[in-house]
Write a protein that holds these residues in place. Structure first.
Motif, PDB file in Angstrom:
ATOM      1  N   SER A   1       0.836  -1.194   0.000  1.00 46.15           N
ATOM      2  CA  SER A   1       0.000   0.000   0.000  1.00 46.15           C
ATOM      3  C   SER A   1       0.871   1.244   0.000  1.00 46.15           C
ATOM      4  CB  SER A   1      -0.919  -0.015   1.227  1.00 46.15           C
ATOM      5  OG  SER A   1      -1.850   1.039   1.162  1.00 46.15           O
ATOM      6  N   VAL A   2       1.110   1.775  -1.211  1.00 42.31           N
ATOM      7  CA  VAL A   2       1.957   2.962  -1.370  1.00 42.31           C
ATOM      8  C   VAL A   2       1.103   4.128  -1.872  1.00 42.31           C
ATOM      9  CG1 VAL A   2       3.942   3.940  -2.564  1.00 42.31           C
ATOM     10  CG2 VAL A   2       3.941   1.513  -1.920  1.00 42.31           C
ATOM     11  N   PHE A   3       1.141   5.223  -1.143  1.00 40.77           N
ATOM     12  CA  PHE A   3       0.435   6.431  -1.565  1.00 40.77           C
ATOM     13  C   PHE A   3       1.460   7.476  -2.007  1.00 40.77           C
ATOM     14  CE2 PHE A   3      -2.719   4.518   1.295  1.00 40.77           C
ATOM     15  CZ  PHE A   3      -3.869   4.604   0.520  1.00 40.77           C
ATOM     16  N   ILE A   4       1.330   7.911  -3.266  1.00 39.82           N
ATOM     17  CA  ILE A   4       2.242   8.903  -3.829  1.00 39.82           C
ATOM     18  C   ILE A   4       1.455  10.173  -4.152  1.00 39.82           C
ATOM     19  CG2 ILE A   4       3.818   9.472  -5.728  1.00 39.82           C
ATOM     20  CD1 ILE A   4       4.962   7.143  -4.285  1.00 39.82           C
ATOM     21  N   LEU A   5       1.955  11.321  -3.686  1.00 31.42           N
ATOM     22  CA  LEU A   5       1.432  12.608  -4.140  1.00 31.42           C
ATOM     23  C   LEU A   5       2.360  13.095  -5.244  1.00 31.42           C
ATOM     24  CD1 LEU A   5      -0.337  15.197  -3.956  1.00 31.42           C
ATOM     25  CD2 LEU A   5       1.332  16.071  -2.309  1.00 31.42           C
ATOM     26  N   ALA A   6       1.801  13.410  -6.405  1.00 36.79           N
ATOM     27  CA  ALA A   6       2.605  13.844  -7.545  1.00 36.79           C
ATOM     28  C   ALA A   6       2.251  15.280  -7.913  1.00 36.79           C
ATOM     29  CB  ALA A   6       2.360  12.931  -8.738  1.00 36.79           C
ATOM     30  N   ILE A   7       3.280  16.054  -8.270  1.00 32.11           N
ATOM     31  CA  ILE A   7       3.115  17.464  -8.628  1.00 32.11           C
ATOM     32  C   ILE A   7       3.734  17.703 -10.002  1.00 32.11           C
ATOM     33  CG2 ILE A   7       3.698  19.845  -7.994  1.00 32.11           C
ATOM     34  CD1 ILE A   7       3.954  18.816  -5.064  1.00 32.11           C
ATOM     35  N   GLU A   8       2.971  18.338 -10.893  1.00 36.29           N
ATOM     36  CA  GLU A   8       3.452  18.669 -12.236  1.00 36.29           C
ATOM     37  C   GLU A   8       3.287  20.179 -12.463  1.00 36.29           C
ATOM     38  OE1 GLU A   8       4.830  18.187 -15.078  1.00 36.29           O
ATOM     39  OE2 GLU A   8       3.721  19.583 -16.338  1.00 36.29           O
ATOM     40  N   SER A   9       4.405  20.839 -12.799  1.00 37.08           N
ATOM     41  CA  SER A   9       4.359  22.293 -13.030  1.00 37.08           C
ATOM     42  C   SER A   9       5.385  22.707 -14.081  1.00 37.08           C
ATOM     43  CB  SER A   9       4.636  23.043 -11.721  1.00 37.08           C
ATOM     44  OG  SER A   9       5.963  22.817 -11.280  1.00 37.08           O
ATOM     45  N   SER A  10       5.495  21.935 -15.160  1.00 40.51           N
ATOM     46  CA  SER A  10       6.564  22.177 -16.127  1.00 40.51           C
ATOM     47  C   SER A  10       6.297  23.365 -17.046  1.00 40.51           C
ATOM     48  CB  SER A  10       6.816  20.931 -16.973  1.00 40.51           C
ATOM     49  OG  SER A  10       5.666  20.612 -17.726  1.00 40.51           O
ATOM     50  N   CYS A  11       5.013  23.668 -17.294  1.00 42.44           N
ATOM     51  CA  CYS A  11       4.698  24.739 -18.237  1.00 42.44           C
ATOM     52  C   CYS A  11       3.592  25.642 -17.685  1.00 42.44           C
ATOM     53  CB  CYS A  11       4.316  24.152 -19.589  1.00 42.44           C
ATOM     54  SG  CYS A  11       4.209  25.376 -20.919  1.00 42.44           S
ATOM     55  N   ASP A  12       2.387  25.518 -18.209  1.00 42.05           N
ATOM     56  CA  ASP A  12       1.320  26.436 -17.790  1.00 42.05           C
ATOM     57  C   ASP A  12       0.131  25.729 -17.153  1.00 42.05           C
ATOM     58  OD1 ASP A  12       0.616  25.270 -20.210  1.00 42.05           O
ATOM     59  OD2 ASP A  12      -0.617  26.962 -20.825  1.00 42.05           O
ATOM     60  N   ASP A  13       0.288  24.468 -16.771  1.00 41.77           N
ATOM     61  CA  ASP A  13      -0.763  23.752 -16.038  1.00 41.77           C
ATOM     62  C   ASP A  13      -0.232  23.369 -14.666  1.00 41.77           C
ATOM     63  OD1 ASP A  13      -2.652  23.799 -18.094  1.00 41.77           O
ATOM     64  OD2 ASP A  13      -1.824  22.005 -19.021  1.00 41.77           O
ATOM     65  N   THR A  14      -0.980  23.731 -13.631  1.00 46.08           N
ATOM     66  CA  THR A  14      -0.625  23.301 -12.280  1.00 46.08           C
ATOM     67  C   THR A  14      -1.424  22.040 -11.993  1.00 46.08           C
ATOM     68  OG1 THR A  14      -0.526  25.642 -11.693  1.00 46.08           O
ATOM     69  CG2 THR A  14      -0.350  24.062  -9.892  1.00 46.08           C
ATOM     70  N   ALA A  15      -0.734  20.935 -11.726  1.00 43.35           N
ATOM     71  CA  ALA A  15      -1.437  19.665 -11.572  1.00 43.35           C
ATOM     72  C   ALA A  15      -0.938  18.899 -10.352  1.00 43.35           C
ATOM     73  CB  ALA A  15      -1.264  18.812 -12.826  1.00 43.35           C
ATOM     74  N   ALA A  16      -1.868  18.179  -9.725  1.00 44.43           N
ATOM     75  CA  ALA A  16      -1.522  17.309  -8.603  1.00 44.43           C
ATOM     76  C   ALA A  16      -2.365  16.048  -8.711  1.00 44.43           C
ATOM     77  CB  ALA A  16      -1.778  18.007  -7.272  1.00 44.43           C
ATOM     78  N   ALA A  17      -1.776  14.933  -8.332  1.00 51.23           N
ATOM     79  CA  ALA A  17      -2.473  13.648  -8.370  1.00 51.23           C
ATOM     80  C   ALA A  17      -2.075  12.828  -7.156  1.00 51.23           C
ATOM     81  CB  ALA A  17      -2.146  12.884  -9.651  1.00 51.23           C
ATOM     82  N   VAL A  18      -2.971  11.948  -6.754  1.00 56.02           N
ATOM     83  CA  VAL A  18      -2.661  10.992  -5.693  1.00 56.02           C
ATOM     84  C   VAL A  18      -2.842   9.599  -6.276  1.00 56.02           C
ATOM     85  CG1 VAL A  18      -3.267  10.103  -3.413  1.00 56.02           C
ATOM     86  CG2 VAL A  18      -3.388  12.573  -3.872  1.00 56.02           C
ATOM     87  N   LEU A  19      -1.801   8.784  -6.158  1.00 55.44           N
ATOM     88  CA  LEU A  19      -1.860   7.403  -6.631  1.00 55.44           C
ATOM     89  C   LEU A  19      -1.759   6.437  -5.458  1.00 55.44           C
ATOM     90  CD1 LEU A  19      -0.928   8.967  -9.285  1.00 55.44           C
ATOM     91  CD2 LEU A  19       0.067   6.785  -9.982  1.00 55.44           C
ATOM     92  N   HIS A  20      -2.550   5.378  -5.509  1.00 52.80           N
ATOM     93  CA  HIS A  20      -2.411   4.258  -4.582  1.00 52.80           C
ATOM     94  C   HIS A  20      -1.795   3.130  -5.391  1.00 52.80           C
ATOM     95  CE1 HIS A  20      -4.284   0.882  -1.974  1.00 52.80           C
ATOM     96  NE2 HIS A  20      -3.117   1.269  -1.478  1.00 52.80           N
ATOM     97  N   ASN A  21      -0.516   2.868  -5.185  1.00 46.79           N
ATOM     98  CA  ASN A  21       0.256   1.981  -6.055  1.00 46.79           C
ATOM     99  C   ASN A  21       0.176   2.522  -7.491  1.00 46.79           C
ATOM    100  OD1 ASN A  21       0.779   0.504  -3.751  1.00 46.79           O
ATOM    101  ND2 ASN A  21      -0.787  -1.031  -4.167  1.00 46.79           N
ATOM    102  N   ASP A  22      -0.311   1.745  -8.453  1.00 48.37           N
ATOM    103  CA  ASP A  22      -0.381   2.248  -9.830  1.00 48.37           C
ATOM    104  C   ASP A  22      -1.790   2.694 -10.230  1.00 48.37           C
ATOM    105  OD1 ASP A  22      -1.499  -0.263  -9.835  1.00 48.37           O
ATOM    106  OD2 ASP A  22      -0.328  -1.039 -11.523  1.00 48.37           O
ATOM    107  N   LYS A  23      -2.651   2.886  -9.244  1.00 54.63           N
ATOM    108  CA  LYS A  23      -4.036   3.304  -9.487  1.00 54.63           C
ATOM    109  C   LYS A  23      -4.201   4.788  -9.145  1.00 54.63           C
ATOM    110  CE  LYS A  23      -8.269   1.581 -10.428  1.00 54.63           C
ATOM    111  NZ  LYS A  23      -8.577   0.765 -11.617  1.00 54.63           N
ATOM    112  N   VAL A  24      -4.810   5.542 -10.045  1.00 51.17           N
ATOM    113  CA  VAL A  24      -5.012   6.975  -9.814  1.00 51.17           C
ATOM    114  C   VAL A  24      -6.278   7.199  -8.983  1.00 51.17           C
ATOM    115  CG1 VAL A  24      -5.439   9.211 -10.922  1.00 51.17           C
ATOM    116  CG2 VAL A  24      -3.853   7.578 -11.966  1.00 51.17           C
ATOM    117  N   LEU A  25      -6.102   7.863  -7.830  1.00 45.54           N
ATOM    118  CA  LEU A  25      -7.242   8.194  -6.972  1.00 45.54           C
ATOM    119  C   LEU A  25      -7.781   9.580  -7.291  1.00 45.54           C
ATOM    120  CD1 LEU A  25      -5.992   6.854  -3.499  1.00 45.54           C
ATOM    121  CD2 LEU A  25      -7.290   5.645  -5.269  1.00 45.54           C
TER     122      LEU A  25
END
Length: 340
Positions: free
Chosen positions: A5-29
């Protein structure tokens, strides 16, 4: 590191979209994206405005991602963020937040290559979508990149072909600008192309050796063609918009497909996975699926929301890096240009 059971918070800000995601293993929550509409009035992304907007958006976007996922920050096992490539100011907003949160929670920090993430987005556990097996060829097409990548394993990637000048997304957007279409113009060319005749107007393919691409000459060719036709008939664009867009899209797809065929012939690999913002293009998706039936290829097209910039794709690379304990220290730096 095997953890059920791995929970990852991911942040993407490379260009003009501010994005965040939470994954439980390889499943997107959750996969939350805040777009920056301010750039539309300028006809392109303004780096300084982008970084300011990221500063405004990052806290509410991450808060929304955690709430939508039903995960508390104390449950997180690691923070993954986009290290590059991208706009330096935008990248720094994401990396600074990721570093601070990882430090406060005392959990691992994971740096992710944005283009690597576009490729591995295919490994998100999503109903109805198959995952490619290694090795496969990845065609990464976006506003800033056009590459053919030989993917041998999660962290063994080799660029075997790339653009020598402009990216395919830029060719779409600049062509749209020539036609007087608003930014971003690529999706509009796709929209009008579906109503037009792809053989109405012909353009010459650039002669580029091996598996590399070039789109600067094509852009110039389109510019001169439109200028000449408008001189002859001021209403040319309005009267032929669908056919013009269909013809432009057709030549770009032919260029991409020619190189893919060459890559398959030279590597013997017939699994093709596409990624990047331009992989949302309906014409490219349709042509790839037709090639699957015609040539016996196995093609992989990601779910639409994982094609444009998003944090779920950052999270899936973060998950794989977490399993192999590929962590960073607080000294990790953002990079506008970065290799695999």
């Amino acid at each position: 590191m095997q953890n059920k059971s791995v929970f990852i918070l991911a942040i993407e800000s490379s260009c003009d979209d501010t994005a965040a995601a939470v994954l439980h293993n390889d499943k997107v929550l959750s996969n939350v994206v805040a777009n920056q509409l301010i750039h539309q009035q300028y006809g392109g992304v303004i780096p300084e405005l982008a970084s300011r907007a990221h500063q405004q958006n990052i806290v509410p976007v991450i808060d929304a991602a955690l709430k939508k996922a039903g995960v508390k920050k104390e449950q997180l096992n690691a923070i993954a963020f986009t290290q590059g490539p991208g706009l330096m100011g935008s990248l720094l907003v994401g990396s600074s937040f990721a570093k601070s949160l990882a430090m406060s929670l005392q959990i691992p920090l994971i740096a992710v290559n944005h283009m690597h993430a576009h490729i591995l987005a295919h490994y998100i556990d999503e109903d109805g979508y198959d995952k490619p097996t290694f090795p496969f060829l990845a065609l990464t097409i976006s506003g800033g990149h056009t590459q053919i990548v030989k993917v041998n394993a999660f962290f063994d990637l080799e660029i075997i072909g790339e653009t020598t000048d402009d990216a395919v997304g830029e060719a779409f957007d600049k062509s749209a600008k020539i036609l007087g279409l608003p930014y971003p113009g690529g999706p509009l060319i796709d929209k009008y192309a579906q109503l037009g005749n792809p053989k109405a107007f012909s353009f010459t393919k650039p002669k580029v050796p091996n598996l590399d691409f070039s789109f600067s000459g094509l852009k110039t060719q389109i510019l001169y063609f439109i200028q000449k036709k408008v001189d002859e008939n001021p209403n040319f664009i309005d009267e032929n918009l669908n056919d013009i867009c269909a013809s432009i899209q057709n030549i770009i797809i032919e260029i991409l497909m020619d190189k893919l065929k060459l890559a398959i012939a030279s590597t013997g690999i017939n699994q093709i996975a596409i990624g990047g913002g331009v992989s949302a293009n309906s014409g490219i998706r349709k042509t790839l699926k037709e090639a699957e039936a015609k040539y016996g290829w196995k093609t992989f097209v990601p779910k639409f929301e994982y094609t444009t910039d998003n944090a779920a794709m950052i999270g899936i690379v973060g998950y794989q890096k977490y399993l192999s304990e590929h962590f960073e220290t607080q000294n990790v730096i953002s990079k506008a240009r970065i290799e695999f």
